[in-house]
Motif scaffolding. Structure first.
Motif, PDB file in Angstrom:
ATOM      1  N   MET A  31       0.833  -1.189   0.000  1.00 43.99           N
ATOM      2  CA  MET A  31       0.000   0.000   0.000  1.00 43.99           C
ATOM      3  C   MET A  31       0.873   1.247   0.000  1.00 43.99           C
ATOM      4  N   THR A  32       0.503   2.197  -0.837  1.00 43.83           N
ATOM      5  CA  THR A  32       1.302   3.397  -0.987  1.00 43.83           C
ATOM      6  C   THR A  32       1.235   4.253   0.268  1.00 43.83           C
ATOM      7  N   ASP A  33       2.391   4.846   0.605  1.00 46.52           N
ATOM      8  CA  ASP A  33       2.448   5.775   1.732  1.00 46.52           C
ATOM      9  C   ASP A  33       1.427   6.884   1.522  1.00 46.52           C
ATOM     10  N   LEU A  34       0.780   7.308   2.603  1.00 48.36           N
ATOM     11  CA  LEU A  34      -0.244   8.349   2.518  1.00 48.36           C
ATOM     12  C   LEU A  34       0.260   9.585   1.791  1.00 48.36           C
ATOM     13  N   ARG A  35       1.555   9.923   2.007  1.00 44.59           N
ATOM     14  CA  ARG A  35       2.115  11.135   1.424  1.00 44.59           C
ATOM     15  C   ARG A  35       2.351  11.014  -0.075  1.00 44.59           C
ATOM     16  N   ASP A  36       2.284   9.764  -0.599  1.00 44.03           N
ATOM     17  CA  ASP A  36       2.555   9.549  -2.015  1.00 44.03           C
ATOM     18  C   ASP A  36       1.296   9.286  -2.836  1.00 44.03           C
ATOM     19  N   ARG A  37       0.118   9.387  -2.213  1.00 40.55           N
ATOM     20  CA  ARG A  37      -1.121   9.112  -2.953  1.00 40.55           C
ATOM     21  C   ARG A  37      -1.373  10.161  -4.020  1.00 40.55           C
ATOM     22  N   HIS A  92     -13.128  11.350  22.227  1.00 38.76           N
ATOM     23  CA  HIS A  92     -13.685  11.265  20.874  1.00 38.76           C
ATOM     24  C   HIS A  92     -13.379  12.502  20.038  1.00 38.76           C
ATOM     25  N   ASN A  93     -13.858  13.651  20.512  1.00 35.29           N
ATOM     26  CA  ASN A  93     -13.677  14.867  19.710  1.00 35.29           C
ATOM     27  C   ASN A  93     -12.217  15.198  19.460  1.00 35.29           C
ATOM     28  N   TYR A  94     -11.401  15.026  20.506  1.00 37.61           N
ATOM     29  CA  TYR A  94      -9.979  15.377  20.335  1.00 37.61           C
ATOM     30  C   TYR A  94      -9.150  14.181  19.874  1.00 37.61           C
ATOM     31  N   MET A  95      -9.079  13.136  20.687  1.00 39.23           N
ATOM     32  CA  MET A  95      -8.162  12.023  20.388  1.00 39.23           C
ATOM     33  C   MET A  95      -8.510  11.321  19.074  1.00 39.23           C
ATOM     34  N   HIS A  96      -9.799  11.003  18.891  1.00 34.74           N
ATOM     35  CA  HIS A  96     -10.184  10.254  17.697  1.00 34.74           C
ATOM     36  C   HIS A  96     -10.203  11.118  16.449  1.00 34.74           C
ATOM     37  N   HIS A  97     -10.853  12.259  16.519  1.00 37.01           N
ATOM     38  CA  HIS A  97     -10.996  13.058  15.298  1.00 37.01           C
ATOM     39  C   HIS A  97      -9.711  13.766  14.898  1.00 37.01           C
ATOM     40  N   THR A  98      -8.806  13.975  15.817  1.00 33.81           N
ATOM     41  CA  THR A  98      -7.511  14.547  15.454  1.00 33.81           C
ATOM     42  C   THR A  98      -6.597  13.488  14.857  1.00 33.81           C
ATOM     43  N   HIS A  99      -6.606  12.289  15.465  1.00 37.97           N
ATOM     44  CA  HIS A  99      -5.645  11.236  15.093  1.00 37.97           C
ATOM     45  C   HIS A  99      -6.338  10.049  14.413  1.00 37.97           C
ATOM     46  N   THR A 100      -7.350  10.315  13.615  1.00 36.95           N
ATOM     47  CA  THR A 100      -8.146   9.251  13.006  1.00 36.95           C
ATOM     48  C   THR A 100      -7.296   8.141  12.389  1.00 36.95           C
ATOM     49  N   ASN A 101      -7.462   6.931  12.947  1.00 34.18           N
ATOM     50  CA  ASN A 101      -6.836   5.709  12.428  1.00 34.18           C
ATOM     51  C   ASN A 101      -5.305   5.741  12.411  1.00 34.18           C
ATOM     52  N   ILE A 102      -4.703   6.575  13.238  1.00 33.68           N
ATOM     53  CA  ILE A 102      -3.242   6.514  13.411  1.00 33.68           C
ATOM     54  C   ILE A 102      -2.967   5.526  14.530  1.00 33.68           C
ATOM     55  N   ILE A 103      -2.329   4.431  14.181  1.00 36.17           N
ATOM     56  CA  ILE A 103      -2.069   3.376  15.160  1.00 36.17           C
ATOM     57  C   ILE A 103      -1.259   3.927  16.326  1.00 36.17           C
ATOM     58  N   PHE A 160     -14.509   0.344  10.632  1.00 33.21           N
ATOM     59  CA  PHE A 160     -13.691  -0.868  10.543  1.00 33.21           C
ATOM     60  C   PHE A 160     -14.019  -1.861   9.431  1.00 33.21           C
ATOM     61  N   PRO A 161     -14.811  -1.508   8.413  1.00 33.92           N
ATOM     62  CA  PRO A 161     -14.984  -2.468   7.313  1.00 33.92           C
ATOM     63  C   PRO A 161     -13.679  -2.696   6.556  1.00 33.92           C
ATOM     64  N   GLU A 162     -13.685  -3.713   5.716  1.00 29.67           N
ATOM     65  CA  GLU A 162     -12.515  -3.966   4.875  1.00 29.67           C
ATOM     66  C   GLU A 162     -12.231  -2.742   3.999  1.00 29.67           C
ATOM     67  N   ASP A 163     -10.968  -2.532   3.716  1.00 29.14           N
ATOM     68  CA  ASP A 163     -10.467  -1.455   2.860  1.00 29.14           C
ATOM     69  C   ASP A 163     -10.426  -0.103   3.553  1.00 29.14           C
ATOM     70  N   VAL A 164     -10.896  -0.013   4.805  1.00 28.51           N
ATOM     71  CA  VAL A 164     -10.652   1.197   5.584  1.00 28.51           C
ATOM     72  C   VAL A 164      -9.196   1.134   6.045  1.00 28.51           C
ATOM     73  N   GLU A 165      -8.460   2.201   5.857  1.00 28.89           N
ATOM     74  CA  GLU A 165      -7.018   2.166   6.074  1.00 28.89           C
ATOM     75  C   GLU A 165      -6.612   2.721   7.440  1.00 28.89           C
ATOM     76  N   TYR A 183      -7.479  15.846   5.254  1.00 29.28           N
ATOM     77  CA  TYR A 183      -8.719  15.468   4.570  1.00 29.28           C
ATOM     78  C   TYR A 183      -8.572  14.078   3.939  1.00 29.28           C
ATOM     79  N   LEU A 184      -7.438  13.862   3.290  1.00 28.53           N
ATOM     80  CA  LEU A 184      -7.192  12.588   2.618  1.00 28.53           C
ATOM     81  C   LEU A 184      -7.248  11.431   3.612  1.00 28.53           C
ATOM     82  N   ARG A 185      -6.644  11.618   4.775  1.00 29.30           N
ATOM     83  CA  ARG A 185      -6.646  10.557   5.803  1.00 29.30           C
ATOM     84  C   ARG A 185      -8.060  10.283   6.312  1.00 29.30           C
ATOM     85  N   GLN A 186      -8.857  11.331   6.458  1.00 20.72           N
ATOM     86  CA  GLN A 186     -10.226  11.137   6.936  1.00 20.72           C
ATOM     87  C   GLN A 186     -11.041  10.290   5.958  1.00 20.72           C
TER      88      GLN A 186
END
Length: 372
Positions: free
Chosen positions: A1-7, A121-132, A250-255, A271-274
């Motif tokens: 999978m391509t790095d987010l910065r290279d999409r 939720h508002n801060y931790m999740h929406h700021t860092h969406t899906n960042i492990i 969490f469905p398939e293909d969510v990154e 925006y792209l990450r969201q």
């Protein structure tokens, strides 16, 4: 999978962000009395359903009346949590200056204290969406839901944990800000969470006292039936909220993403990450209202402080922008998304297959080259 910065190229990212900013600006300029009237109608409907449900409990000795009471209370609690509470606490109606719609003081009919949820939720999740390792909503500190979460024998219980979390979802959300996993690792102490625990105890006391003591006692000899009815309505709400939230994240293909690829993130990259880290659920108007319009999770992650009733309006525009830039727009009916989530819960309960562990992976799923 391509790095987010290279999409996308830097020029494309800038233009991509500008187009989404334009959508936001148009929405903000168009907000007005229709939005206020809408949320007030939803609030009146929710309150009416609660009054009807509480009243029907006095006839709970009649099975049809008891079932109707549970149905009214279930829908009331769903509307309170999804279309009203969640959205109001996101600040979607702060622009109205109406005290009852103030995001900082609003409290909802669920076990999670508003103040704690606003942070997790508002801060931790929406700021860092899906960042492990930064977005604690990835697995809720309970489940392994992503291949880049390190496997441990504990995760063999993934299916059981998921079922229990769904049934008791309001309590899982309440415990979320306690960060039990970090407490067990010694990264933080119980003293660090003293204020969080105080608010949890106070809110739990109010919820238990209301649904399982006060209202049952008010129905006299029907108290056991009322208690069971209130508990049933809470479980219905919990199962619905779990399904909608998990199908949006969490469905398939969510990154998912690594901290390194999101460093120095621009607005366009955010925006792209969201978009890549969210999924929508297709359905009709009533379905979208009952989901709090979180069936448009992509649009919600892009514009979390815009009234959610506007998301269906802009969804075609957002989808067209995704198609223009060759980006995935993850959407599907509830059963499809739910089956996809269930598959991931089952798959990631098991240790990675040998062929998947021959080389370590980056946090966004890319194979890294072995060090020479």
């Amino acid at each position: 999978m391509t790095d987010l910065r290279d999409r996308l190229t830097p020029e494309q990212v800038e233009e991509f962000g500008r187009e989404l900013d334009e959508i936001r600006q148009q929405l903000v300029a168009d907000l007005g009395q229709e939005d206020v009237d809408y949320i007030n109608r939803i609030i009146r409907t929710q309150r009416g359903l609660e009054i009807a449900g509480r009243g029907l409990m006095y006839l709970g000795f009649l099975p049809p009346a008891w079932l109707a009471a549970v149905g009214c209370l279930s829908v009331s609690k769903i509307l309170d949590n999804m279309e009203i509470g969640h959205n109001v606490m996101h600040g979607q109606y702060d622009w109205t200056r109406i005290p009852e719609l103030n995001s900082k003081t609003f409290e909802w009919d669920t076990a999670a204290p508003g103040d704690n949820w606003r942070h997790s939720h508002n801060y931790m999740h929406h700021t860092h969406t899906n960042i492990i390792d930064k977005d604690r909503d990835v697995g809720y500190g309970i489940l392994r839901i992503d291949p880049d979460q390190e496997w441990h024998p504990y995760y063999l219980g993934n299916p059981v944990y998921a079922v229990l979390l769904a049934i008791f979802f309001e309590w899982g959300v309440s415990l979320h800000d306690l960060e039990v996993d970090r407490l067990l690792k010694g990264e933080i102490s119980w003293a660090d969470k003293a204020e969080v625990r105080r608010k949890m105890r106070a809110k739990a006391g109010r919820q238990i006292g209301k649904d399982y003591v006060l209202f049952p006692l008010l129905t006299g000899p029907l108290a056991p039936l009322t208690l069971l009815g209130n508990a049933s309505a809470n479980v219905v709400r919990n199962l619905w909220a779990f399904a909608i939230i998990f199908c949006g994240h969490f469905p398939e293909d969510v990154e998912s993403f690594s901290e390194s690829e999101t460093e120095g993130e621009t607005r366009g990259q955010w925006y792209l990450r969201q978009i890549l880290g969210s999924a929508n659920i297709s359905g009709g108007k009533l379905f979208h209202i009952m989901s709090g319009n979180l069936s448009h999770q992509i649009e919600h992650h892009l514009f979390p402080d815009i009234p959610a009733r506007r998301y269906p309006q802009i969804a075609p525009q957002v989808r067209a922008i995704c198609e223009k830039y060759g980006l995935s727009y993850n959407t599907g009916p509830l059963h499809k998304q739910l089956l996809s989530v269930a598959k991931k819960i089952l798959t990631f309960a098991l240790p990675p297959r040998e062929k998947d562990t021959q080389a370590p992976t980056t946090l966004n799923g890319e194979k890294e080259r072995a060090a020479a």
